[in-house]
Design a protein around this motif. Structure first.
Motif: not given
Lengths: 115, 114
Positions: A33, A35, A45, A90, A96-97, A99-107
């Motif tokens: 992603y 942002y 986004l 960002l 998993d694209p 996956g609703l419960g997936e965590t997004q990890y940011f740089g």
């Protein structure tokens, strides 16, 4: 390891310049992603890549051009930007694209200043 | 459409006291809720999330959050605040009926004073 790296950390560019922001992750994540974040505001986004294909473009002006060369890399090409495009950019990834419960990890972000 | 509200722009608390950062949400399907923290000039750091199961979720750095379905809230808490907890906190939600988009609240600045 949940690390997303971004380069450069800071970027100053003129309105006629062409530059690129880079993002990299080695977690095997298949969603990436971009942002844009203005000071003291939540991230907005811009683009989503799922399995290296552009799946979401949030009506971003064409002066921003994303690219996903492979599953680990994400670029954002910048051309003819305006001063109002100055912001923190960002990158994030998730496993998993779908996956609703997936965590997004940011740089850590790239701080962009357009003069 | 999914939405998140963080009603307080800033929360002030003394070091050692408990802290609460409030978050309410609106979704049409099942909510998937997240808390992130952002230190100055840094990216967002994941703290914790609620997917299903126990309403009390424990996360990083001693933070926890309580999911309350009837009040559509997901407040962030910590029993004893540290000065180093001072940062910008974002609540985010993903609607089970609305695809993979993550919607962020406006953010709450937490100030912990010695």
């Amino acid at each position: 390891d949940t690390e997303v790296t971004q380069t450069p950390k800071h970027l100053v560019m003129g309105m006629t310049n062409k530059k690129s922001l880079k993002c990299e992750q080695h977690m095997g994540h298949r969603a990436m992603y971009w942002y844009k974040q203005k000071a003291k505001k939540p991230p907005e986004l811009m683009f989503v890549y799922s399995y290296e294909k552009l799946s979401i473009n949030e009506s971003v002006p064409s002066r921003f051009s994303p690219e996903c060369p492979n599953s680990s890399l994400l670029n954002l090409h910048l051309h003819a930007l305006q001063p109002e495009d100055s912001a923190l950019y960002l990158c994030a990834s998730s496993q998993d694209p779908r996956g609703l419960g997936e965590t997004q990890y940011f740089g850590p972000g790239t701080r962009l200043l357009v003069l | 459409a999914q939405s998140v509200a963080q009603p307080e722009d800033q929360v002030n608390v003394a070091e050692g006291n408990p802290l609460t950062v409030k978050c309410t949400y609106s979704v049409s399907g099942n909510p998937y809720l997240f808390w992130y923290v952002q230190y100055p000039n840094r990216g967002l750091q994941f703290l914790l999330k609620y997917i299903t199961g126990d309403n009390l979720v424990k996360g990083s750095y001693g933070f926890e959050a309580e999911f309350n379905k009837s009040q559509t809230s997901f407040h962030l808490k910590k029993p004893s605040a540290l000065v180093s907890d001072s940062a910008l906190y974002f609540c985010a939600v993903r609607d089970g009926n609305a695809g993979n988009m993550l919607t962020f609240g406006g953010g709450t600045r937490l100030m912990v004073k010695p």
